[in-house]
Design a protein around this motif. Structure first.
Motif, short mmCIF file in Angstrom:
data_model
loop_
_atom_site.label_atom_id
_atom_site.label_comp_id
_atom_site.label_asym_id
_atom_site.label_seq_id
_atom_site.Cartn_x
_atom_site.Cartn_y
_atom_site.Cartn_z
N ASP A 136 0.78 -1.27 0.02
CA ASP A 136 -0.06 0.05 -0.10
C ASP A 136 0.83 1.28 0.14
O ASP A 136 1.86 1.49 -0.98
N ASP A 137 0.69 2.19 0.85
CA ASP A 137 1.44 3.38 1.13
C ASP A 137 2.95 3.28 1.72
O ASP A 137 3.87 4.06 1.70
N LEU A 138 3.25 1.79 2.21
CA LEU A 138 4.51 1.73 2.94
C LEU A 138 5.45 0.92 2.04
O LEU A 138 5.29 0.04 1.31
N MET A 139 6.78 1.68 1.90
CA MET A 139 7.87 1.08 1.24
C MET A 139 9.17 1.01 2.10
O MET A 139 9.51 2.05 2.92
N ARG A 148 9.69 4.76 3.59
CA ARG A 148 8.80 5.75 3.06
C ARG A 148 7.37 5.63 3.18
O ARG A 148 6.87 4.23 2.98
N ILE A 149 6.57 6.51 3.33
CA ILE A 149 4.87 6.49 3.32
C ILE A 149 4.58 7.33 2.43
O ILE A 149 4.71 8.72 2.47
N ASN A 150 3.78 6.72 1.59
CA ASN A 150 3.27 7.80 0.28
C ASN A 150 4.44 8.76 -0.36
O ASN A 150 4.51 10.05 -0.51
N ASN A 151 5.64 8.01 -0.25
CA ASN A 151 6.94 8.45 -1.01
C ASN A 151 7.66 9.46 0.12
O ASN A 151 8.66 10.23 -0.77
N GLN A 152 7.16 9.55 1.00
CA GLN A 152 7.61 10.67 1.93
C GLN A 152 8.58 9.89 2.99
O GLN A 152 8.18 8.89 3.50
N MET A 153 9.90 10.44 3.10
CA MET A 153 11.06 9.65 3.89
C MET A 153 10.61 9.67 5.20
O MET A 153 10.12 10.84 5.81
N THR A 161 13.80 0.05 11.69
CA THR A 161 13.77 -0.19 10.37
C THR A 161 13.94 -1.62 10.05
O THR A 161 13.23 -2.50 9.29
N GLN A 162 14.82 -2.68 10.82
CA GLN A 162 15.06 -3.90 10.73
C GLN A 162 13.83 -4.38 11.36
O GLN A 162 13.32 -5.56 10.71
N LEU A 163 13.09 -4.07 12.49
CA LEU A 163 12.15 -4.75 12.99
C LEU A 163 10.82 -4.63 12.09
O LEU A 163 9.91 -5.62 11.93
N LEU A 164 10.82 -3.13 11.36
CA LEU A 164 9.63 -3.07 10.36
C LEU A 164 9.71 -4.10 9.38
O LEU A 164 8.51 -4.65 8.85
N TYR A 165 11.11 -4.22 8.64
CA TYR A 165 10.98 -4.96 7.59
C TYR A 165 10.75 -6.43 7.87
O TYR A 165 10.35 -7.29 7.11
N PHE A 166 11.35 -6.92 9.12
CA PHE A 166 11.18 -8.38 9.37
C PHE A 166 9.41 -8.77 9.69
O PHE A 166 9.40 -9.50 9.10
N MET A 167 8.83 -7.60 10.03
CA MET A 167 7.73 -7.98 10.33
C MET A 167 6.58 -7.97 9.10
O MET A 167 5.65 -8.74 8.84
N LEU A 168 7.21 -6.96 8.15
CA LEU A 168 6.67 -6.75 6.81
C LEU A 168 6.95 -8.07 6.00
O LEU A 168 5.83 -8.69 5.42
N ILE A 169 7.99 -8.55 5.95
CA ILE A 169 8.09 -9.92 5.19
C ILE A 169 7.59 -11.17 5.78
O ILE A 169 7.46 -12.01 5.04
#
Length: 230
Positions: A136-139, A148-153, A161-169
């Protein structure tokens, strides 16, 4: 392993010499400095694979040095200090530390922790593979440590960042706090697990997304998950 360089930051010169001796015998190249300003200067001018950092330093304390290093470089940091209170450890992890060792310590344990950290750290000269994910809006791009959210850093700390990436994958999978500590911090944490709660709270506040597709959810009595509605 002989080319791996370790920066030791401690105002106790005898402890520095002891760490240099054991790490040198283990095949590492070492450099020492005794205050926070010198540590930041060395980090900016030279490349190191890992930093061993004391908390109680002249001029700039270890927490602040850790934060400043992690803002610029993704270098593993092991905090070594006589302060053994839970809140001190949590503050260390919040500052970006990857591990925490209390003085007095067995030099062999320090070497073992260094080996574990360097084993898990990606070599800087390795070709990076594509490790970005978008929902969705999260990269999240874990190679660049960009979110980024809606292309905003969004300005996140490395562990956030590591925690977010791990939970996302691992979307829609519930993890206990202990599991997240092991996966993200690679640390068998005995005792207080509040550092996970603090990082989750910070993620929610900083991301502040209105997305109806994804959400970091608390699973009461268990832990957390990043829920994605597909």
């Amino acid at each position: 392993m002989g080319t791996q360089r370790i920066l030791i930051v401690d105002d106790d010169k005898n402890i520095c010499k002891l760490m240099e001796l054991y790490l040198g015998n283990a095949g590492y190249l070492t450099a020492c400095c005794h205050d926070g300003s010198s540590a930041l200067d060395k980090i900016n001018k030279e490349d190191y694979n890992l930093v061993i950092l004391d908390l109680m330093l002249p001029a700039i304390n270890g927490w602040e040095v850790c934060r400043l290093i992690k803002m610029e470089k993704n270098i593993p940091i092991i905090m070594v200090t006589a302060r053994d209170m839970i809140d001190d450890k949590i503050n260390g992890f919040e500052a970006g530390a990857d591990d925490y060792l209390v003085k007095p310590f067995e030099p062999k344990e320090l070497v073992a922790r260094v080996k574990a950290r360097l084993k898990n750290a990606a070599p800087s000269d390795c070709k990076q593979i594509n490790k970005s994910i978008m929902v969705d809006d999260l990269m999240v791009d874990i190679n660049k440590y960009e979110v980024r959210i809606n292309n905003q850093m969004i300005n996140l700390k490395p562990k956030e960042t590591q925690l977010l990436y791990f939970m996302l994958i691992n979307k829609n999978i519930v993890f206990t706090r202990e599991q997240l500590l092991e996966k993200i911090w690679d640390y068998s944490y005995q005792g207080d697990t509040r550092t996970v709660d603090v990082h989750i709270k910070c993620l929610r506040e900083k991301l502040n997304s209105e997305s109806k597709v994804w959400e970091i959810k608390t699973v009461w009595g268990v832990g957390y998950k990043l829920e994605v509605n597909e």
